[in-house]
Design an enzyme around this catalytic site. Structure first.
Site, PDB file in Angstrom:
ATOM      1  N   GLY A   4      17.356  65.258 -46.053  1.00 46.45           N
ATOM      2  CA  GLY A   4      16.314  65.301 -45.026  1.00 46.45           C
ATOM      3  C   GLY A   4      16.641  66.280 -43.903  1.00 46.45           C
ATOM      4  O   GLY A   4      17.775  66.331 -43.430  1.00 46.45           O
ATOM      5  N   CYS A  55      10.671  57.092 -42.814  1.00 37.50           N
ATOM      6  CA  CYS A  55      11.264  57.162 -41.483  1.00 37.50           C
ATOM      7  C   CYS A  55      10.568  56.174 -40.549  1.00 37.50           C
ATOM      8  O   CYS A  55       9.357  55.970 -40.647  1.00 37.50           O
ATOM      9  CB  CYS A  55      11.093  58.561 -40.884  1.00 37.50           C
ATOM     10  SG  CYS A  55      11.797  59.883 -41.851  1.00 37.50           S
ATOM     11  N   GLY A 107      14.696  56.422 -59.073  1.00 34.00           N
ATOM     12  CA  GLY A 107      15.122  55.049 -58.784  1.00 34.00           C
ATOM     13  C   GLY A 107      15.998  54.545 -59.908  1.00 34.00           C
ATOM     14  O   GLY A 107      15.511  54.013 -60.903  1.00 34.00           O
ATOM     15  N   ILE A 127      10.428  56.178 -56.380  1.00 32.60           N
ATOM     16  CA  ILE A 127      10.333  55.454 -55.108  1.00 32.60           C
ATOM     17  C   ILE A 127      11.513  55.817 -54.201  1.00 32.60           C
ATOM     18  O   ILE A 127      12.537  56.297 -54.691  1.00 32.60           O
ATOM     19  CB  ILE A 127      10.300  53.923 -55.306  1.00 32.60           C
ATOM     20  CG1 ILE A 127      11.547  53.459 -56.049  1.00 32.60           C
ATOM     21  CG2 ILE A 127       9.044  53.516 -56.047  1.00 32.60           C
ATOM     22  CD1 ILE A 127      11.694  51.935 -56.203  1.00 32.60           C
TER      23      ILE A 127
END
Length: 301
Positions: free
Chosen positions: A45, A128, A241, A189
């Site tokens: 990120g 977030c 996932g 996910i």
């Protein structure tokens, strides 16, 4: 045998990419993994300013997975543009930048800074905490998700992938909201909220108390959500996932994903991404599949 897949007009050499936050920008792994072998590298990120992250301890092992509460620690967009993009450009792989923020304005600032950079797609982390909504994640309310998606689409030059939070009652509602707002693709996910307590110290294992659960333990939930979303929207889905093997990846493709991302397994096995790509090819050979796109959504009823 064709392993190429196209997502939002961007063609990947194969459907395997890295999951954000588990691979940095590839520098740490480049001694183990030939990044040319990956369909795309999804970066950790990136925020508009450096984030220090959460206090330690912020990682804990659990049965079948791990909890993390890193808090999206990152050096910020300036360092990313100066250091990480030039590194990734040396390889024949697509560059997908994961964007995080605490307000809509934070996200927009990063998206605008990346508009003229040579990156292929943007993945928006809506897990977030939204400071203006009392720290509820952007991706936990459909109207909130619609709003941030549409604003980002108005400013972004690259295709926009919305990374959905699984911590919702109905994943299809979120998938539809993102699609209606103009999202080009979905990533799903993200981690599932979990907790671990040290019974001997009678203390939380993470300083943050809760963290995001990832790893093989969450794979059945992820496969189910990808399948549901694939039947609810028409835009492509990147499934993730708990993927550890080529067989795991094929399961996501059959459920309706157009590509897959390998996350927690990178910590266990730094060669995991390439092994997953090779595993998909092995499966295709075994079952006489000429084109990997034949597998997308091909689960029998």
């Amino acid at each position: 045998m064709n392993t190429k897949v196209t997502i939002a007009g961007v063609t990947l050499n194969n459907p395997v990419m890295t999951a954000s936050g588990t691979f940095g920008s590839g520098m740490e792994y480049s001694d183990f993994v030939d990044l040319n072998r990956l369909g795309a590298v999804v970066t950790k990120g990136v925020a508009n300013v450096p984030w220090p992250g959460n206090p330690t301890p912020r990682v804990a092992e659990t049965y079948g997975g791990m909890l993390n509460a890193i808090g999206l620690q990152n050096p910020g967009i300036d360092v990313f543009i100066e250091r990480d993009i030039p590194f990734l450009k040396k390889y024949d792989t697509k560059i997908i930048v994961n964007v995080c923020g605490k307000t809509v304005e934070d996200y927009l600032e990063v998206v605008e800074r990346l508009a003229d950079e040579s990156v292929d797609m943007l993945e928006i982390n809506v897990s977030c905490p939204n400071v203006k909504e009392g720290a509820i994640a952007f991706g936990q309310k459909a109207d909130c998700l619609y709003d941030i998606t549409s604003q980002i689409k108005n400013r972004a030059k690259q295709p926009v992938i919305m990374k959905l939070s699984p911590n919702v009652t109905d994943i299809t509602e979120m998938a539809k909201a993102a699609e209606a707002a103009g999202a080009d693709a979905l990533s799903m996910i993200n981690t599932i909220t979990g907790m671990k307590i040290d019974i001997h110290k009678r203390k939380f294992a993470l300083a943050n108390k809760t963290g995001g659960l990832s790893g093989p333990a969450i794979k059945p939930v992820a496969v189910r959500m990808v399948y549901q979303a694939a039947h609810a929207v028409k835009i492509p889905i990147i499934g993730m996932g708990g993927i550890a093997t080529g067989e795991d990846a094929v399961e996501f493709l059959l459920a309706g994903a157009s590509a897959v991302a390998v996350g927690a397994m990178n910590f266990v096995n730094p060669y995991a991404t390439v092994e997953v790509a090779e595993g998909i090819e092995e499966y295709m050979r075994r079952y006489g599949i000429e084109d990997v796109t034949e597998l997308i959504g091909a689960v029998g009823e």
